[in-house]
Design a protein around this motif. Structure first.
Motif: not given
Length: 372
Positions: A29-46
């Protein structure tokens, strides 16, 4: 399904049910708020690739998870789930949480499970949870707690969309999420160990830990390709298996098929979603208790010597004490990343403390009595 029927070394051949964990909610939630949901997807993937690879090499670090450490983690998982069961029993995160109707419905469901366990004979005892769910659902319908109108509200077929978000990779965010993946890995080790100990009544093997962690990670990477959060092992099924002793892979696979159909066919998914929280709470209270009992059995099997006594006592005292809702202020001056990992996660704290104590304490700490 992959946990049941492995692909190469990915999967454990054990009846482990996967789902989206609350462990990741805060950091994502913190990452999505600061960088957007596409960054969340990148984090989940790696992060998924990170945990999956860690699992494939489990034989090189497996010795860190000694029997007493695993027992502490399983016990902590049992403790951590008690509030989840209580929350469901009272009606979940709804405005009428704790209302008499919710408590009555949870009590009826729990009483049905108990009576079924007492009265049923032979293999029928294994159906106590199903009996509780069925009776509870019927009673809930008459109490007006079930909204049947939602069953066909989303059409008949729903197919997932591949890469609905193009992943964005942020190094700092990825490192933070990888740390949470380590916490998730600790929970998976505890779940898998408890499942083998309670359901199969034997010690867990290296390839089972390796396979379960690899599936945890790589399945999360697959999940990210469809825009979804990470998946991890769920403790609920551990409690169910400890109660029923049903570990047949084909039997559990029928549940996997039902979950796949629930995803592809909205009416099926909406039917399961219409089950009131209080009914689930009535069943899960007993199931979660059996996980704690499995932890106690594992503690007894590891032995109650002086060294183990210190590891268990200190890890549970710090893990439970420092993460209760009234004491989380203890973490207020720590960095935000540390807070997101440990402040409310009893399993993570117990795991770290137990590992550290297991590494630094002398192997022989027995106090010898002296006769004067």
């Amino acid at each position: 399904m992959i946990q049941l029927y492995p692909v190469w070394k990915v999967g454990s051949k054990l009846p482990i049910v996967m789902g989206v964990s609350f462990t990741f909610v805060t950091i994502l939630s913190t990452i999505a708020a600061n960088y957007g949901y596409p960054t969340v997807i990148g984090c989940v993937m790696i992060g998924g690739i990170f945990e999956g690879t860690l699992g494939l090499f489990a034989k090189y670090w497996r010795k860190l998870i000694s029997p007493i450490v695993a027992a502490c983690v399983v016990t902590a998982i049992g403790f951590s789930l008690f509030t989840v069961g209580a929350r469901s029993f009272g009606g979940g995160y709804a405005d009428d949480f704790g209302a008499p109707k919710n408590l009555l419905l949870g009590t009826v469901t729990l009483a049905t499970c108990l009576l079924w366990n007492i009265k049923a004979k032979g293999y029928l005892k294994q159906l106590s949870v199903l009996a509780g769910l069925t009776v509870g659902y019927i009673v809930a319908i008459f109490m007006g707690k079930v909204d049947l109108s939602i069953i066909f509200a989303d059409g008949l077929i729903s197919l997932p969309e591949f890469l609905p978000f193009k992943p964005v990779f942020n190094i700092g965010a990825i490192v933070s999420v990888c740390i949470i993946y380590l916490v998730s890995a600790a929970e998976t080790i505890g779940d898998t160990t408890a499942l083998v100990a309670g359901g199969l009544e034997r010690d867990i093997q290296d390839h089972e830990i390796s396979g379960s962690l690899a599936c945890d990670g790589f399945a999360s990477t697959i999940s990210s390709l469809f825009g979804c959060p990470p998946v991890t092992s769920f403790s609920q099924n551990v409690g169910l298996i400890n109660m029923t002793k049903v570990v047949n892979r084909f039997t559990i696979a029928t549940g996997a098929v039902a979950m796949i159909l629930a995803g592809l066919l909205p009416p099926i998914g909406n039917f399961f979603a219409s089950l009131p929280e209080s009914v689930l709470g009535g069943c899960t209270l007993m199931m979660f208790g059996t996980i704690l009992f499995s932890g106690v059995e594992m503690l007894a099997k590891a032995g109650f010597n002086q060294r183990n006594s210190i590891i268990v006592s200190l890890s549970l005292a710090i893990g439970i004490g420092f993460t209760t809702s009234s004491e989380i202020g203890l973490w207020a001056y720590f960095p935000e990343v540390v807070q997101s990992v440990f402040a409310t996660n009893v399993v993570a704290v117990v795991f770290v403390v137990a590992i550290v104590l297991n590494l630094i304490l002398p192997k022989n700490m027995e106090v010898k009595s002296e006769n004067k």
